[in-house]
Motif scaffolding. Structure first.
Motif, short mmCIF file in Angstrom:
data_model
loop_
_atom_site.label_atom_id
_atom_site.label_comp_id
_atom_site.label_asym_id
_atom_site.label_seq_id
_atom_site.Cartn_x
_atom_site.Cartn_y
_atom_site.Cartn_z
N GLY A 1 -45.63 14.20 9.52
CA GLY A 1 -44.77 14.84 10.57
C GLY A 1 -43.21 14.64 10.29
O GLY A 1 -42.91 13.78 9.61
N PRO A 2 -42.38 15.22 11.25
CA PRO A 2 -41.02 15.15 10.95
C PRO A 2 -40.45 14.04 11.60
O PRO A 2 -39.26 13.78 11.24
N LYS A 3 -41.17 13.21 12.17
CA LYS A 3 -40.77 11.87 13.21
C LYS A 3 -40.09 11.01 12.00
O LYS A 3 -39.18 10.28 12.37
N ALA A 4 -40.79 10.79 11.01
CA ALA A 4 -40.21 9.76 9.87
C ALA A 4 -38.97 10.17 9.37
O ALA A 4 -37.92 9.20 9.39
N LEU A 5 -38.66 11.33 9.24
CA LEU A 5 -37.14 11.95 8.75
C LEU A 5 -36.23 11.95 10.12
O LEU A 5 -35.14 11.36 9.58
N ILE A 6 -36.71 11.94 11.01
CA ILE A 6 -35.84 12.10 12.35
C ILE A 6 -35.30 10.58 12.43
O ILE A 6 -34.09 10.40 12.68
N MET A 7 -36.18 9.57 12.29
CA MET A 7 -35.75 8.26 12.49
C MET A 7 -34.88 7.64 11.41
O MET A 7 -33.96 6.98 11.75
N PHE A 8 -35.09 8.07 10.14
CA PHE A 8 -34.27 8.03 8.98
C PHE A 8 -32.80 8.46 9.39
O PHE A 8 -31.65 7.61 9.42
N LEU A 9 -32.68 9.52 9.84
CA LEU A 9 -31.31 10.17 9.89
C LEU A 9 -30.69 9.58 11.48
O LEU A 9 -29.35 9.43 11.18
N VAL A 10 -31.58 9.18 12.17
CA VAL A 10 -30.87 8.38 13.60
C VAL A 10 -30.57 7.36 13.16
O VAL A 10 -29.37 6.80 13.38
N HIS B 1 -26.93 -0.09 15.72
CA HIS B 1 -27.94 0.82 14.89
C HIS B 1 -29.25 0.59 15.53
O HIS B 1 -30.10 1.58 15.49
N ALA B 2 -29.86 -0.77 15.83
CA ALA B 2 -31.12 -1.04 16.26
C ALA B 2 -31.29 -0.25 17.60
O ALA B 2 -32.25 0.10 17.64
N SER B 3 -30.28 -0.54 18.44
CA SER B 3 -30.54 0.19 19.80
C SER B 3 -30.59 1.55 20.02
O SER B 3 -31.60 2.07 20.59
N ILE B 4 -30.00 2.21 18.98
CA ILE B 4 -30.09 3.68 18.72
C ILE B 4 -31.46 4.19 18.48
O ILE B 4 -32.17 5.23 19.21
N MET B 5 -31.84 3.37 17.55
CA MET B 5 -33.04 3.53 16.80
C MET B 5 -34.22 3.39 17.78
O MET B 5 -35.24 4.39 17.96
N LEU B 6 -34.31 2.30 18.53
CA LEU B 6 -35.32 2.20 19.48
C LEU B 6 -35.25 2.93 20.61
O LEU B 6 -36.55 3.39 21.24
N VAL B 7 -33.95 3.49 21.10
CA VAL B 7 -33.98 4.37 22.38
C VAL B 7 -34.70 5.66 21.76
O VAL B 7 -35.29 6.21 22.39
N VAL B 8 -34.24 6.28 20.57
CA VAL B 8 -34.76 7.59 19.89
C VAL B 8 -36.38 7.41 19.94
O VAL B 8 -37.00 8.59 20.27
#
Length: 417
Positions: free
Chosen positions: A99-108, A343-350
């Motif tokens: 699904g798209p979540k892997a790509l979303i997390m990369f872009l985030v 970087h880590a905080s934004i990724m964890l929140v999303v």
């Protein structure tokens, strides 16, 4: 920092031997039935030790990681061969089904790095502007642009930033140290999280069904086709892996300089980098062969051979880290730590908001920060069959790295004191 002249061992054959002994020791003890060792490895991932113990050789002056060619050999020869064997075994349809979540997390993750740099400058300048100040080529913000290039793409993107923003040699050398130390500490954190991913995913309510389905399909394939490998099988594996690696090098030696001299815009997308083409060609050929009968080489252990190459690469990465370097420029390391924290905080929140599995967050982050050399390492910490996901996202990072790092550089220039 330990002086480079004090290295006790300068022969790379000896260095490689030491790394092999360390890896053998870790694997032997991590698979031991002794209760004390079982308890130890319950909390300390074996993969983390494969990276940390070699760093002690560099830290205490036994080996000079910067002068050793072991990492170059591992990244230029073993890494492409590893990627080929891993991607030949890939189930591309199953990866698409993730699904798209892997790509979303990369872009985030990319976004987190782009805005993290300017925020780090703003935070530090609020209480000590001198740490992030400077003028001319050695201004701190200029040096930070090279870190942005490295953390979004890789070495080629980092070099592009150095040229584009005319970064001075002194600040560049300091920022390389910040880059390596902070990025490797974050990688260690990701490996620790990977060891506990089931608990974390359960706590966040993440849907891991697609990942589990991919694992089961790979395991089912292994169970159906596995056989005891012969010498002929191993020689076939090596012929495919290093034959294609050689072809990738041959093409990269032509394509990198061609794009670099023919198209001015090529540098913005790392198309002038031989390493970029080496990774792209190796991965592309591997994926192409995954649709053919060549994929059957997984039956006699292609991914296991690939993993052995990968662990040698991990150990050679650790060889570049000096854990005492953080005390030499504590102010700049604070900037790097704040940057990575954003970087880590934004990724964890999303990840929490979209209920993305920890795997997507970890690999999306490492595909940015570490690139093709270490994203498969973090991915394989979850399961060996997931390593190709890290490869594919890391290749995407090379493509957007220079462009996004340039935007980050302009933002850092705007807020720098």
């Amino acid at each position: 920092m330990v002086e480079t002249q004090s290295a006790l061992i300068t022969n790379d054959a000896v260095v490689l031997g030491l790394l092999a002994i360390i890896l053998g020791f870790i694997f032997k003890t991590s698979n031991s039935e002794r209760p004390a060792l079982k308890r130890f490895y319950k909390y300390v991932p074996a993969l983390l030790l494969c990276y940390f113990l070699p760093s002690l050789l560099n830290t205490f002056g036994i080996v000079d990681g910067n002068k050793s060619n072991v990492y170059y050999v591992a990244s230029r020869y073993l890494l492409p061969a590893c990627l080929i064997l891993l991607t030949i075994s890939i189930d591309l349809k199953a990866i698409i089904n993730l699904g798209p979540k892997a790509l979303i997390m990369f872009l985030v993750g990319t976004l987190g790095i782009v805005i993290g740099g300017p925020l780090a400058i703003l935070v530090v300048s609020a209480f000590d502007p001198s740490i992030v100040g400077g003028h001319g080529p050695d201004a701190v913000w200029r040096g930070m642009t090279t870190v942005a290039g490295s953390w979004i793409g890789g070495g080629a993107n980092q070099a592009s930033m150095k040229e584009m923003f005319e970064v001075g040699g002194d600040i560049f050398s300091v920022m390389i140290t910040v880059d390596v130390i902070v990025a490797n500490i974050w990688m260690a954190v990701l490996l620790l999280m990977a060891a506990n991913h089931k608990k974390i995913d359960a706590a966040t309510g993440a849907d891991t069904s697609a990942i589990e389905d991919l694992k089961k399909r790979v395991e089912a394939y292994h169970a159906e086709h596995a056989r005891i490998p012969t010498l002929n099988d191993y020689m076939t594996l090596l012929a495919i892996a290093f034959g294609i690696t050689g072809l990738a090098h041959f093409c990269a030696d032509f394509l990198g300089p061609y794009f670099g001299t023919t198209y001015e815009w090529a540098k913005e997308y790392s198309l002038n980098s031989k390493f970029f083409w080496l990774i792209v060609i190796s991965t592309t050929i591997g994926i192409g062969l995954s649709f053919t009968k060549v994929r059957q080489i997984e039956a006699f252990g292609a991914s296991k051979v690939a993993s052995s190459f990968l662990y040698i690469l991990v150990a050679s990465i650790g060889l570049h880290m000096n854990v005492t370097a953080i005390f030499n420029n504590p102010g700049l390391f604070l900037v790097g730590a704040i940057w990575m924290l954003v970087h880590a905080s934004i990724m964890l929140v999303v990840a929490k908001l979209i209920k993305a599995p920890l795997f997507y967050m970890a690999v999306g982050s490492q595909a940015n920060v570490g690139g093709a050399a270490s994203a498969p390492v973090v991915a394989s910490a979850f399961h060996p069959s997931l390593a190709p996901v890290g490869v594919l996202l890391a290749v995407l990072g090379y493509g957007v790295g220079t462009y996004m790092a340039y935007i980050c550089g302009l933002m850092m220039q705007a807020v720098a004191p």
